[in-house]
Design a protein around this motif. Sequence first.
Motif, PDB file in Angstrom:
ATOM      1  N   PHE A 201       9.506   0.640  -1.909  1.00 21.49           N
ATOM      2  CA  PHE A 201       8.188  -0.166  -3.299  1.00 21.49           C
ATOM      3  C   PHE A 201       8.354   0.353  -4.158  1.00 21.49           C
ATOM      4  O   PHE A 201       6.391  -0.196  -4.350  1.00 21.49           O
ATOM      5  N   PRO A 202       8.487   0.716  -5.136  1.00 15.91           N
ATOM      6  CA  PRO A 202       8.225   2.570  -5.398  1.00 15.91           C
ATOM      7  C   PRO A 202       7.135   1.660  -6.299  1.00 15.91           C
ATOM      8  O   PRO A 202       7.437   1.269  -7.318  1.00 15.91           O
ATOM      9  N   SER A 203       5.820   2.182  -7.159  1.00 17.28           N
ATOM     10  CA  SER A 203       4.990   1.890  -8.003  1.00 17.28           C
ATOM     11  C   SER A 203       4.311   2.850  -8.937  1.00 17.28           C
ATOM     12  O   SER A 203       3.169   2.863  -7.898  1.00 17.28           O
ATOM     13  N   ASP A 204       3.754   2.718 -10.138  1.00 14.83           N
ATOM     14  CA  ASP A 204       2.489   3.082 -10.151  1.00 14.83           C
ATOM     15  C   ASP A 204       1.438   3.022  -9.713  1.00 14.83           C
ATOM     16  O   ASP A 204       0.202   3.594 -10.371  1.00 14.83           O
ATOM     17  N   ASN A 205       0.975   1.403  -9.568  1.00 18.53           N
ATOM     18  CA  ASN A 205       0.057   0.455  -9.474  1.00 18.53           C
ATOM     19  C   ASN A 205       0.085   0.739  -7.780  1.00 18.53           C
ATOM     20  O   ASN A 205       0.576   0.173  -7.326  1.00 18.53           O
ATOM     21  N   GLU A 206      -0.704   1.262  -7.486  1.00 20.42           N
ATOM     22  CA  GLU A 206      -0.849   2.039  -5.915  1.00 20.42           C
ATOM     23  C   GLU A 206      -1.077   0.209  -5.456  1.00 20.42           C
ATOM     24  O   GLU A 206      -0.687   0.547  -4.569  1.00 20.42           O
ATOM     25  N   THR A 207      -1.849  -0.229  -5.777  1.00 16.37           N
ATOM     26  CA  THR A 207      -2.331  -1.604  -5.355  1.00 16.37           C
ATOM     27  C   THR A 207      -1.433  -2.465  -4.665  1.00 16.37           C
ATOM     28  O   THR A 207      -0.746  -2.980  -4.261  1.00 16.37           O
ATOM     29  N   LEU A 208      -0.222  -2.587  -5.782  1.00 15.28           N
ATOM     30  CA  LEU A 208       0.498  -3.155  -5.410  1.00 15.28           C
ATOM     31  C   LEU A 208       1.764  -2.785  -4.730  1.00 15.28           C
ATOM     32  O   LEU A 208       2.171  -3.774  -4.343  1.00 15.28           O
ATOM     33  N   GLN A 209       2.002  -2.052  -4.956  1.00 14.63           N
ATOM     34  CA  GLN A 209       2.949  -1.510  -4.429  1.00 14.63           C
ATOM     35  C   GLN A 209       2.590  -1.172  -2.243  1.00 14.63           C
ATOM     36  O   GLN A 209       3.452  -1.803  -1.909  1.00 14.63           O
ATOM     37  N   ILE A 210       1.074  -1.215  -1.970  1.00 11.64           N
ATOM     38  CA  ILE A 210       0.534  -1.423  -1.098  1.00 11.64           C
ATOM     39  C   ILE A 210       0.908  -2.953  -0.681  1.00 11.64           C
ATOM     40  O   ILE A 210       0.881  -3.870   0.615  1.00 11.64           O
ATOM     41  N   LEU A 211       0.598  -3.740  -1.860  1.00  8.10           N
ATOM     42  CA  LEU A 211       0.916  -5.561  -1.353  1.00  8.10           C
ATOM     43  C   LEU A 211       2.465  -5.531  -1.590  1.00  8.10           C
ATOM     44  O   LEU A 211       2.392  -6.622  -0.681  1.00  8.10           O
ATOM     45  N   LEU A 212       2.924  -4.571  -1.521  1.00  4.83           N
ATOM     46  CA  LEU A 212       4.850  -5.239  -1.346  1.00  4.83           C
ATOM     47  C   LEU A 212       5.235  -4.968  -0.290  1.00  4.83           C
ATOM     48  O   LEU A 212       6.086  -5.599  -0.152  1.00  4.83           O
ATOM     49  N   VAL A 213       4.252  -4.155  -0.036  1.00  8.79           N
ATOM     50  CA  VAL A 213       4.507  -3.405   1.865  1.00  8.79           C
ATOM     51  C   VAL A 213       4.387  -4.788   2.751  1.00  8.79           C
ATOM     52  O   VAL A 213       5.317  -5.144   3.681  1.00  8.79           O
ATOM     53  N   TRP A 214       3.584  -5.356   2.356  1.00  8.67           N
ATOM     54  CA  TRP A 214       2.555  -6.425   2.989  1.00  8.67           C
ATOM     55  C   TRP A 214       3.446  -7.671   2.882  1.00  8.67           C
ATOM     56  O   TRP A 214       3.815  -8.332   3.778  1.00  8.67           O
ATOM     57  N   ALA A 215       4.345  -7.951   1.218  1.00 11.18           N
ATOM     58  CA  ALA A 215       5.034  -9.107   1.479  1.00 11.18           C
ATOM     59  C   ALA A 215       5.947  -8.605   2.380  1.00 11.18           C
ATOM     60  O   ALA A 215       6.271  -9.912   2.854  1.00 11.18           O
ATOM     61  N   GLY A 216       6.740  -7.080   2.657  1.00  6.27           N
ATOM     62  CA  GLY A 216       7.747  -7.105   3.140  1.00  6.27           C
ATOM     63  C   GLY A 216       7.557  -7.642   5.004  1.00  6.27           C
ATOM     64  O   GLY A 216       8.383  -7.943   5.484  1.00  6.27           O
ATOM     65  N   PHE A 217       6.073  -6.757   5.363  1.00  7.04           N
ATOM     66  CA  PHE A 217       5.635  -7.193   6.690  1.00  7.04           C
ATOM     67  C   PHE A 217       6.146  -8.918   6.615  1.00  7.04           C
ATOM     68  O   PHE A 217       6.227  -9.385   7.845  1.00  7.04           O
ATOM     69  N   ALA A 218       6.018  -9.441   5.823  1.00 11.37           N
ATOM     70  CA  ALA A 218       4.976 -10.587   5.676  1.00 11.37           C
ATOM     71  C   ALA A 218       6.062 -11.600   6.194  1.00 11.37           C
ATOM     72  O   ALA A 218       6.569 -12.742   6.496  1.00 11.37           O
ATOM     73  N   ILE A 219       7.114 -11.402   4.633  1.00  6.74           N
ATOM     74  CA  ILE A 219       8.435 -12.159   5.234  1.00  6.74           C
ATOM     75  C   ILE A 219       9.203 -12.212   6.653  1.00  6.74           C
ATOM     76  O   ILE A 219       9.849 -13.029   7.104  1.00  6.74           O
TER      77      ILE A 219
END
Length: 554
Positions: free
Chosen positions: A50-68
Motif C-alpha cells: 500500500f505504498p503512498s507518499d502520505n504516511e498517514t494514508l499508507q498506515i490507514l490502508l494497512v489497517w483497512a486491509g486488517f479490518a477487511i
Amino acid sequence: MSELAKHMAREPSDQEIRLVIAASSAGTVFEWYDFFIYGTLFTLIGAAFFPSDNETLQILLVWAGFAIGFGFRPLGAILFGFLGDRLGRKYTFLVTVTVMGIATAGVGLVPSAASIGLWAPAIVILLRILQGLALGGEYGGAAIYVSEHAPPEKRGFYTGFIQASVVGGFVLSIIVVLACRSLIPEEDFAEWGWRIPFLLSVALLGISLWMRLKLSESPVFQAMKEAGETAKNPFVESFTYPGNKKRIFVALFGVTGILTTIWYSAFFSSLSFLQKDMRVEPLTVELLLLVAGLIAMSFYVVVGKWSDRVGRKKPIMIGAILTLALLFPSFWAMGSLANPGLAEAAKSNPVVVSGRQCSTDPFASLFNREQSDCGKILETLTSSGVAYSVEPSDTLALSVGGNQLTVDPAWMDNGALRRDAIQSELSAVGFDFARHTPPFANLVGIVALLLLMGLLSALTYGSVAALLSEMFPPRIRYSSMSIPYHIGAGYLGGFLPLIAGVIVASTGNIYSGLWYTWGVVAFGVLVAWWGIPDGPPQDFEDSGDAPPASPVTP
C-alpha cells in the motif's frame, strides 16, 4: 435434554482433557499467529502493498486491509458454525486451521506493488478475506471443544487456556519477527525478510494438524448425534430458539464488544502508538510487547479459574469499569514515558494552525479529492505525532509556542519536503522526531502500563469462552456463540485500528482514537449489567427458558 444426558455416559479422562487443551490451545496460537503477523509487521506491509507518499494514508490502508479480514469473520462464523453444529466440532476446526495456514503463507508469496501494481493489494485483500473466514470458525470451535470436555466446576479454568492462546498467537508473531530480525540484516529484512514469518505458517499448519488429528469428537456433540438431537439448520434455530435473540444481543454488545475493543487497545493500539506516534525503535517496541504479552498470558488462565468460583459476570464488570477509568490515563502515562521530549515540548510549545478550510481529509489522495493547504499542514503534524489546535483565519499560518513559522508555498505540493521542513522547525524548540529507545526506568514503566492493560483485557476475556458456552443450547452452540462473537470481534474490534486512526487523523489529537474504545465499553457495561447472569456459573439447562436446576459448585 434428558435424552442427551442418557448418552453422556463416559467422562473424558484427565489425560484426554490435557490432550484436548494442549491441541486446541496450540492450534489457536498458530491460527492467531497467522492473523496477527499482518498487524505486527504493519509498517513493512504498508510499504510493500500500500505504498503512498502520505504516511498517514499508507498506515490507514494497512489497517483497512486488517479490518477487511475481520469483516468476513461473521460470514465464517455462519458457515463453520453451521458445519460445526451439523457435522461436528473436530473436523470443522481442522478445516479452519488449514485454510488459515494456506492463506497466510500466500501473503508471503505475493509480489510487491512495485512489481505488479494494484494486483498486489487486491491479492493481499483476497487472502485476508480467506483468513477472516477461517478465523470465524476457529475460536468458537476450539472454545466449545474444550468447554464440552471440561467438568462444569473447572470450565472457566480449562477454557482460560484458549483465551490465553489468543495472546499467545500475538506473542509468537513477535518472537518470530524478532528472530528473523536478529538473523537477517535490517535492509534485507525490510526488502524481503519480512516474508519469512508468513511462510513459516506452513510449518505451524503441519504441527497443528498433527496435534488435532489425534483428537476425538466432543462428547457433547457425539451424544447429540447418537441421540438424534443435532440441529437441522443451526443458523435459523439460533434466531428462533426461545430467548436466544436476547442472549445473542448480550453476547454481542455486553461481552464481545467489551473484550474485543479492550484487547485491541491493549495490544495493537499500544503497538502502533509506541512505534508510530512516539517514534520508539521498532525492535524496542516488539521486545516490550513480548515481555508484557508473555506475562499477561497467565492472567487469562487465573481469571478463568477465578470465574469458576465467583461467576462469569463479576470479572467482566470489574475489568470494563476499570477500563473506563484507566484507559486515557494509561496511554497519557505511556506517551510521557516513551517520548518525554515530545510530550514536554508539546506542553511548553503548543502548536497552533490557522487558515481556511482547516480540517484534514486522510483519504483525499486516495479518492482524488483536493486537500486544502491547511489540511496538508494538519496531516503532516498528525503523521509526526504532534498535537495541535486550530484557529479560524483567512491566512494560512503555523505557530509554535507563540512564534510564527514561515510557511513555504513549495511545501504544499511535496509531502516529503513539507514533513522534513516542519519537523526541522519543531526540532529546534525541543520536539524529538528521531527513532529512539527510552531510558531503562521508562521502559519498566511502559511494561507495567502494558501489563495493566493486559490485566484489564484478561478480566473481560478470561472467562468468556466458558460464559458463551454456557449461554447457548448445545444443539446450536457453535453457531449461536460464533455469530455474535465474530460480529463483535470482526466489526467492533477489527475495525478499531482503522476507526481510531481516522479519528486521530481528523482531530490531530493522538489520544482521541481512544474515545472509540471508551464508547463501546461504556455501552457494553450497561448491556452486561442487564444481561449477563449473576451468581455462580450455570450450564445452559440451569438458565433461560430451561427448567431450573442447582448451580455448578466448585
